[in-house]
Design a protein around this motif. Structure first.
Motif, PDB file in Angstrom:
ATOM      1  N   TRP A   1      18.736  30.169  68.342  1.00 57.12           N
ATOM      2  CA  TRP A   1      19.764  29.132  68.429  1.00 57.12           C
ATOM      3  C   TRP A   1      21.066  29.695  68.995  1.00 57.12           C
ATOM      4  N   TYR A   2      21.518  30.811  68.455  1.00 61.53           N
ATOM      5  CA  TYR A   2      22.763  31.416  68.910  1.00 61.53           C
ATOM      6  C   TYR A   2      22.674  31.789  70.396  1.00 61.53           C
ATOM      7  N   GLY A   3      21.572  32.403  70.780  1.00 66.15           N
ATOM      8  CA  GLY A   3      21.390  32.805  72.176  1.00 66.15           C
ATOM      9  C   GLY A   3      21.398  31.620  73.125  1.00 66.15           C
ATOM     10  N   GLU A   4      20.709  30.543  72.741  1.00 66.65           N
ATOM     11  CA  GLU A   4      20.668  29.350  73.591  1.00 66.65           C
ATOM     12  C   GLU A   4      22.042  28.705  73.722  1.00 66.65           C
ATOM     13  N   VAL A   5      22.745  28.561  72.607  1.00 69.70           N
ATOM     14  CA  VAL A   5      24.082  27.960  72.640  1.00 69.70           C
ATOM     15  C   VAL A   5      25.036  28.845  73.437  1.00 69.70           C
ATOM     16  N   GLU A   6      24.950  30.151  73.239  1.00 65.78           N
ATOM     17  CA  GLU A   6      25.827  31.071  73.952  1.00 65.78           C
ATOM     18  C   GLU A   6      25.589  31.011  75.466  1.00 65.78           C
ATOM     19  N   ARG A   7      24.334  30.999  75.889  1.00 56.07           N
ATOM     20  CA  ARG A   7      24.032  30.921  77.329  1.00 56.07           C
ATOM     21  C   ARG A   7      24.537  29.613  77.930  1.00 56.07           C
ATOM     22  N   MET A   8      24.316  28.511  77.223  1.00 59.16           N
ATOM     23  CA  MET A   8      24.771  27.215  77.710  1.00 59.16           C
ATOM     24  C   MET A   8      26.292  27.167  77.780  1.00 59.16           C
ATOM     25  N   ALA A   9      26.959  27.659  76.770  1.00 59.69           N
ATOM     26  CA  ALA A   9      28.420  27.644  76.745  1.00 59.69           C
ATOM     27  C   ALA A   9      28.998  28.528  77.846  1.00 59.69           C
ATOM     28  N   LEU A  10      28.407  29.676  78.066  1.00 64.52           N
ATOM     29  CA  LEU A  10      28.867  30.583  79.112  1.00 64.52           C
ATOM     30  C   LEU A  10      28.691  29.950  80.494  1.00 64.52           C
ATOM     31  N   GLU A  11      27.545  29.356  80.710  1.00 65.01           N
ATOM     32  CA  GLU A  11      27.272  28.689  81.985  1.00 65.01           C
ATOM     33  C   GLU A  11      28.260  27.545  82.222  1.00 65.01           C
ATOM     34  N   ARG A  12      28.490  26.740  81.204  1.00 59.82           N
ATOM     35  CA  ARG A  12      29.411  25.598  81.327  1.00 59.82           C
ATOM     36  C   ARG A  12      30.848  26.064  81.520  1.00 59.82           C
ATOM     37  N   ALA A  13      31.259  27.089  80.804  1.00 59.83           N
ATOM     38  CA  ALA A  13      32.617  27.612  80.950  1.00 59.83           C
ATOM     39  C   ALA A  13      32.849  28.106  82.373  1.00 59.83           C
ATOM     40  N   ARG A  14      31.841  28.724  82.954  1.00 55.52           N
ATOM     41  CA  ARG A  14      31.979  29.215  84.336  1.00 55.52           C
ATOM     42  C   ARG A  14      32.151  28.081  85.334  1.00 55.52           C
TER      43      ARG A  14
END
Length: 129
Positions: free
Chosen positions: A88-101
């Motif tokens: 869960w943490y990994g998926e949310v982190e990847r999505m958040a990083l992608e969106r922030a970029r």
């Protein structure tokens, strides 16, 4: 970028990165005492975090192992909870990083993790969870 994610109920925090790191260290060392020391916390604080989660969810996360006084291992639930939180943490982190970029005009980097890999307890600083 750094995220703080945790699970909580009306009774308080159940699980977060700090508890995930603690369980991962217990699994690695077979010792609550060594896990606590490695994370820079007291045995009492580590025990309290584990007990709080166990009391709220109504099941054990760790059990004694062997004759050593501080020897522990994760229960099946402890292993499953650690793995689920990691995913869960990994998926949310990847999505958040992608969106922030895509949203911000400056370079956005993950904090102490490889965003292409799943979350790894023990690779970032301990939070209050």
């Amino acid at each position: 970028m750094r995220l703080h994610l945790w699970l909580e109920t009306e009774d308080g925090q159940i699980f977060g990165l700090g508890r995930a790191q603690l369980l991962a260290k217990i699994a690695a060392y077979g010792s609550l005492k060594k896990a606590a020391e490695d994370l820079g916390m007291s045995y009492r604080a580590a025990w309290g975090k584990i007990k709080k989660t166990e009391n709220v969810i109504g099941s054990k996360l760790i059990v004694r192992s062997g004759p050593r006084r501080d020897g522990y291992e994760l229960t099946d639930l402890g292993k499953a909870l650690l793995e689920a939180f990691d995913v869960w943490y990994g998926e949310v982190e990847r999505m958040a990083l992608e969106r922030a970029r895509t949203l911000f005009p400056w370079p956005i980097e993950g904090f102490g993790r490889d965003p292409e890999r799943s979350s790894e307890p023990g690779t970032t600083e301990v939070d209050s969870g």
